[in-house]
Enzyme design. Sequence first.
Site, PDB file in Angstrom:
ATOM      1  CG  ASP A  93      38.626  49.839  37.992  1.00  0.00           C
ATOM      2  OD1 ASP A  93      39.779  49.393  37.917  1.00  0.00           O
ATOM      3  OD2 ASP A  93      37.938  49.743  39.021  1.00  0.00           O
ATOM      4  CD  GLU A  95      36.400  46.111  39.831  1.00  0.00           C
ATOM      5  OE1 GLU A  95      36.273  47.167  40.480  1.00  0.00           O
ATOM      6  OE2 GLU A  95      36.396  46.068  38.580  1.00  0.00           O
TER       7      GLU A  95
END
Length: 243
Positions: free
Chosen positions: A35, A138
């Site tokens: 990420d 997330e």
Amino acid sequence: MTLKNYLNVIVKFLKDYLKKSHASGYTLGLSGGIDSALTLTLLLKAVKKEQIHIVIMPIESDPNDQKDAIALCKKFKVKYDLVNLTNAFRKLRKDIEEVHPLNALAISNIKVRLRMVTLYAIAQKENSLVVGTDNLDERYVGYFTKFGDGACDILPIAKLTKHEVYEASDMLGVTTAILKRPPSAGLFLNQRDEVELGVSYPVLDRYLLGGKVSKKDEERIKHLHAVSEHKRVNIPEPEDFKR
């Protein structure tokens, strides 16, 4: 819209927001994971290298985290700061536990919040904005630390599923070592995101995109979303004081 076109939307978003904020650049914590790696590649398309402040912050970390983060910086010829927070973490944990014992989760989250403090210290000095690296998965299930990696000024990849993060990373030249690493927050040895979540990223992606998943997975995802709602909303305040 194709993923390639949407990445251009993110790049424009980063450019426009920096101009709007009157800040001088962006500060990014680079973990060695997918990420933050994708976020770096997008920043490189949005602003000059000199406007990007990369910080690598090991805390009792897997040596490969630091190695992969540095390799990515070298590939794109980006400068970085290496701030080892291990001693600071151990001292803070010791001081707290002398008066109040902590559980494993609380101890792990100290690491994340120490990194947040470090990023904001550097960002303030550089008049820059802290860039968050949470993706859609997330954010939805709350797989981030409140006032830790959840504390940031901008979230450029918050609308991308985990699969899209990998696809975009491959498109933008993220190193093979990072592309092949199992998703992990890296807070302790052999930590794996999907083990902690209790659901795989492909299943979570499918659910978020309106596809069908098993009843068990659906219930798990809904539970994670519900119990993490407090992480995604503003801090509660009482009604106005009518003077």
